[in-house]
Design an enzyme around this catalytic site. Structure first.
Site, PDB file in Angstrom:
ATOM      1  N   LYS A  66       0.798  -1.229   0.000  1.00 23.25           N
ATOM      2  CA  LYS A  66       0.000   0.000   0.000  1.00 23.25           C
ATOM      3  C   LYS A  66       0.835   1.287   0.000  1.00 23.25           C
ATOM      4  CE  LYS A  66      -4.219  -1.809   2.067  1.00 23.25           C
ATOM      5  NZ  LYS A  66      -5.246  -1.660   3.101  1.00 23.25           N
ATOM      6  N   ASP A 102      -9.807   3.152   2.362  1.00 30.77           N
ATOM      7  CA  ASP A 102      -9.928   2.404   3.625  1.00 30.77           C
ATOM      8  C   ASP A 102     -10.601   3.250   4.709  1.00 30.77           C
ATOM      9  OD1 ASP A 102      -8.801  -0.026   2.811  1.00 30.77           O
ATOM     10  OD2 ASP A 102      -6.762   0.697   3.168  1.00 30.77           O
TER      11      ASP A 102
END
Ligand code: ATR
Length: 277
Positions: A66, A102
């Site tokens: 990420k 997220d």
């Protein structure tokens, strides 16, 4: 021509994203496929350039890529840049733009339980990557206060120092957080404590919890972690990690296609994959 979507991670075998997105493609009659790719750290750049060369419409990025993917993208959205992590990439005519859904996924999932986040005093347990995305995203919404409790308090201090949004926050030990627990309306568990196979573990004592509080766990395996069971027994409201997972996927789908998909169907799909109802 079939449109290509993907998720890059390592490991990637257990990802529920392919089934979730492929089901949406069939629901909306889209000629598209979403494939999982296991990519090693040292081959991430080639994988990203490969997806660009193949004309992939969009892809997700998961652990451990990420943050490391960021230099290989052409543009990073402001929130993703501040979080320092990307989980969603869209290909706009060969230009790869990175987003982070997220924290926003968590926030959206919260909508079903919380009306005015700005009135809330919040405790985040944990100070890792997931906590960072949630903390920065919530801080942007301007709640009364967000404290961070972590085993390693220095990491909580770091998160607070690095947050680009103006917010009142304290860095606490897990024990201190337990002592102050009655102050919070919203408690968010972001560590892996309580995840399979160590399902009896719990990061803090809920002895002092306010019964009006909502306790969220970002874990969805098991669906009810030890902390959620404890919170429920003490009369508090609870939310497991399904909402965050589903909404981060739904927001990615919206970035790629311009359409917010059927959330209920996504939840049922994910629950089925987890062997739930
Ligand atoms: P993620 O990206 O999933 O958030 P991470 O960045 O590795 O994962 O962060 C893990 C978080 O869980 C951290 O807050 C970590 O605490 P430390 O910063 O002290 O390491 C917390 N954590 C993991 N195992 C723990 C344990 N056994 N007890 C308390 N905290 C734990």
């Amino acid at each position: 021509m079939k449109k290509l979507f993907a998720v890059l991670g390592n490991p990637i075998g257990h990802s529920m994203s392919p089934v979730m997105h492929n089901d949406l493609f069939s629901l909306y009659n889209m000629n598209a496929v979403y494939l999982p790719f296991q990519v090693k750290e040292e081959e991430l750049k080639e994988a990203v350039n490969g997806l660009r060369a193949l004309g992939a419409v969009g892809f997700n990025v998961t652990v451990p890529h990420k943050s490391t993917i960021m230099p290989f993208l052409d543009e990073i959205d402001e929130l993703a840049a501040s979080i320092g992590a990307v989980n969603t990439v869209v290909n706009q005519n060969g230009k790869l733009i990175g987003y982070n859904t997220d924290g926003l996924g968590f926030l959206k999932g919260l909508d079903e339980y919380v009306t005015k986040i700005e009135d809330h005093k919040i405790l985040v347990i944990g100070a890792g990557g997931a906590a960072r995305a949630i903390y920065f995203t919530l801080a942007k919404e301007n709640p009364v206060q967000i404290d961070i409790a972590n085993r390693t308090v220095e990491k909580a201090v770091e998160l607070i120092t690095e947050c680009p949004y103006s917010i009142t926050s304290r860095a606490l030990t897990l024990e201190e957080a337990g002592n102050y627990l009655g102050e919070y309306d919203l408690i968010i568990q972001t560590t892996m404590i309580g995840m399979e196979p160590n399902t009896e573990e719990q990061p803090i004592s809920l002895e002092n919890i306010n019964k009006q509080a909502l306790v969220c766990d970002i874990i969805y395996n098991p669906l009810e972690t030890s902390i959620l069971r404890d919170a429920k027994e003490r009369g508090a409201a609870v939310q497991n990690g399904i909402n965050m997972f589903v909404y981060q996927g739904a927001l990615a789908f919206e970035i790629w296609t311009g359409r917010l998909p059927d959330i209920q169907r996504m939840k049922e799909n994910v629950l089925r994959q987890l062997g739930g109802k």
